[in-house]
Scaffold this motif. Sequence first.
Motif, mmCIF file in Angstrom:
data_model
loop_
_atom_site.group_PDB
_atom_site.id
_atom_site.type_symbol
_atom_site.label_atom_id
_atom_site.label_comp_id
_atom_site.label_asym_id
_atom_site.label_seq_id
_atom_site.Cartn_x
_atom_site.Cartn_y
_atom_site.Cartn_z
ATOM 1 N N PHE A 58 53.567 30.736 41.633
ATOM 2 C CA PHE A 58 52.266 30.556 40.996
ATOM 3 C C PHE A 58 51.963 31.483 39.920
ATOM 4 O O PHE A 58 52.627 32.325 39.562
ATOM 5 C CB PHE A 58 51.202 30.923 42.383
ATOM 6 N N ASN A 59 51.061 30.895 39.145
ATOM 7 C CA ASN A 59 50.812 31.560 37.968
ATOM 8 C C ASN A 59 49.549 32.640 38.523
ATOM 9 O O ASN A 59 48.308 31.984 38.699
ATOM 10 C CB ASN A 59 50.067 30.505 37.045
ATOM 11 N N ALA A 60 49.792 33.891 38.598
ATOM 12 C CA ALA A 60 48.928 34.485 39.650
ATOM 13 C C ALA A 60 48.287 35.688 38.793
ATOM 14 O O ALA A 60 48.686 36.333 37.825
ATOM 15 C CB ALA A 60 49.951 35.394 40.585
ATOM 16 N N THR A 61 46.988 35.804 39.263
ATOM 17 C CA THR A 61 45.937 36.969 38.488
ATOM 18 C C THR A 61 45.440 37.613 39.702
ATOM 19 O O THR A 61 44.883 37.105 40.727
ATOM 20 C CB THR A 61 44.793 35.834 37.809
ATOM 21 N N GLY A 62 45.323 38.978 39.255
ATOM 22 C CA GLY A 62 44.619 39.796 40.206
ATOM 23 C C GLY A 62 43.470 40.249 39.569
ATOM 24 O O GLY A 62 43.324 40.609 38.298
ATOM 25 N N CYS A 63 42.486 40.556 40.261
ATOM 26 C CA CYS A 63 41.085 41.261 39.695
ATOM 27 C C CYS A 63 40.593 42.473 40.490
ATOM 28 O O CYS A 63 40.621 42.326 41.635
ATOM 29 C CB CYS A 63 40.094 40.215 39.617
ATOM 30 N N ASP A 64 40.336 43.445 39.819
ATOM 31 C CA ASP A 64 39.711 44.564 40.820
ATOM 32 C C ASP A 64 38.658 45.386 40.046
ATOM 33 O O ASP A 64 38.886 45.500 38.773
ATOM 34 C CB ASP A 64 40.925 45.612 41.186
ATOM 35 N N ILE A 65 37.859 46.043 40.731
ATOM 36 C CA ILE A 65 36.897 46.904 40.182
ATOM 37 C C ILE A 65 37.375 48.123 39.640
ATOM 38 O O ILE A 65 36.614 48.972 38.989
ATOM 39 C CB ILE A 65 35.472 46.880 40.800
ATOM 40 N N ALA A 66 38.361 48.435 40.203
ATOM 41 C CA ALA A 66 39.066 50.112 40.074
ATOM 42 C C ALA A 66 39.931 50.283 39.049
ATOM 43 O O ALA A 66 40.916 49.455 39.145
ATOM 44 C CB ALA A 66 39.442 50.768 41.272
ATOM 45 N N GLY A 81 59.649 43.498 37.929
ATOM 46 C CA GLY A 81 59.977 42.381 37.012
ATOM 47 C C GLY A 81 59.503 41.198 37.357
ATOM 48 O O GLY A 81 60.123 40.023 37.175
ATOM 49 N N LEU A 82 58.192 41.154 37.725
ATOM 50 C CA LEU A 82 57.542 39.913 37.827
ATOM 51 C C LEU A 82 56.393 39.809 36.656
ATOM 52 O O LEU A 82 56.156 40.649 35.964
ATOM 53 C CB LEU A 82 56.788 40.032 39.151
ATOM 54 N N SER A 83 55.917 38.655 36.504
ATOM 55 C CA SER A 83 54.862 38.340 35.463
ATOM 56 C C SER A 83 53.593 38.018 36.246
ATOM 57 O O SER A 83 53.607 37.114 37.064
ATOM 58 C CB SER A 83 55.292 37.169 34.640
ATOM 59 N N ALA A 84 52.527 38.806 36.173
ATOM 60 C CA ALA A 84 51.064 38.408 36.790
ATOM 61 C C ALA A 84 50.265 39.010 35.613
ATOM 62 O O ALA A 84 50.503 39.967 34.969
ATOM 63 C CB ALA A 84 51.046 38.822 38.197
ATOM 64 N N GLU A 85 48.813 38.463 35.817
ATOM 65 C CA GLU A 85 47.920 39.086 34.788
ATOM 66 C C GLU A 85 46.877 39.700 35.739
ATOM 67 O O GLU A 85 46.657 39.650 36.996
ATOM 68 C CB GLU A 85 47.117 37.887 34.247
ATOM 69 N N PHE A 86 46.377 41.144 35.332
ATOM 70 C CA PHE A 86 45.286 41.976 36.185
ATOM 71 C C PHE A 86 44.211 41.924 35.244
ATOM 72 O O PHE A 86 44.114 42.376 34.026
ATOM 73 C CB PHE A 86 46.008 43.035 36.532
ATOM 74 N N LEU A 87 43.021 41.697 35.755
ATOM 75 C CA LEU A 87 41.885 41.994 35.320
ATOM 76 C C LEU A 87 40.873 43.021 35.605
ATOM 77 O O LEU A 87 40.718 42.915 36.880
ATOM 78 C CB LEU A 87 40.870 40.491 35.407
ATOM 79 N N LEU A 88 40.394 43.752 35.015
ATOM 80 C CA LEU A 88 39.646 44.734 35.396
ATOM 81 C C LEU A 88 38.132 44.303 35.636
ATOM 82 O O LEU A 88 37.488 43.874 34.197
ATOM 83 C CB LEU A 88 39.651 46.218 34.511
ATOM 84 N N GLY A 89 37.481 44.148 36.546
ATOM 85 C CA GLY A 89 36.212 43.578 36.606
ATOM 86 C C GLY A 89 35.583 43.529 37.908
ATOM 87 O O GLY A 89 36.233 43.947 38.936
ATOM 88 N N ASP A 90 34.214 43.131 37.960
ATOM 89 C CA ASP A 90 33.409 42.867 39.059
ATOM 90 C C ASP A 90 33.673 41.437 39.422
ATOM 91 O O ASP A 90 32.724 40.550 38.970
ATOM 92 C CB ASP A 90 32.152 43.364 38.918
#
Length: 192
Positions: A58-66, A81-90
């Motif tokens: 999957f084209n995976a994205t994580g989001c966390d407030i911390a 060695g994986l590809s994923a996006e991480f967003l800082l946010g609420d």
Amino acid sequence: MPTDWEERYQTGDMPWEKGAPSPGLVDFLAADDRPRGTVLVPGCGTGHDVRAWARAGFNATGCDIAPSAIRLAKEQTQAAGLSAEFLLGDFLADPPPRRFDWIFEHTLFCAIDPEQRNDYVAAVHRWLAPGGNYLAVNYLIPDKDGPPFGTTRDELWQRFSPGFDLIKEWVPRSYPNRAGLQLMMWWRERRA
Ligand SMILES: C[S@@+](CC[C@H](N)C(=O)[O-])C[C@H]1O[C@@H](n2cnc3c(N)ncnc32)[C@H](O)[C@@H]1O
């Protein structure tokens, strides 16, 4: 008193951190051969579940407030060695940068103040593409002095059935200290 999530990461007060993805998610992905798409994991912590979705294609994205969670998630994803996006946010308050085919819930619903649960359901609709899938590992504990804050199958039905069709529910394989306390529910957003 609202939880200071960043402080909990900085002081290492992270009892939820199991060093591995949710066993129920691992089993779900192993059995699933549907076409892959995009997935958001809100409250992703250090990103174990995001990496499980990425490993499954999957084209995976994580989001966390911390900020520390996002930093650790990025470091561990690069090291794997994986590809994923991480967003800082609420997740509850922010507008989504785009909408996702799937949202995967694992210990964010039980982490927020129960008074924010209406906002949580609204956020799932906001971040999800129309007709998207909401897959949740729910934590059915009685606790009222969280986090974690407990919930019941009845409450989940009351909150989600007005806007979603329930595809399937089951008791998943769990981490040892949560065995028998989790219920997975797979919902699909009802198109207007
Ligand atoms: C109990 S931890 C679970 C982390 C991860 N899901 C896991 O199971 O390892 C809850 C996470 O949600 C994050 N969080 C709390 N409120 C949030 C919000 N409004 N938006 C995004 N993340 C949030 C916290 O920083 C924390 O990483």
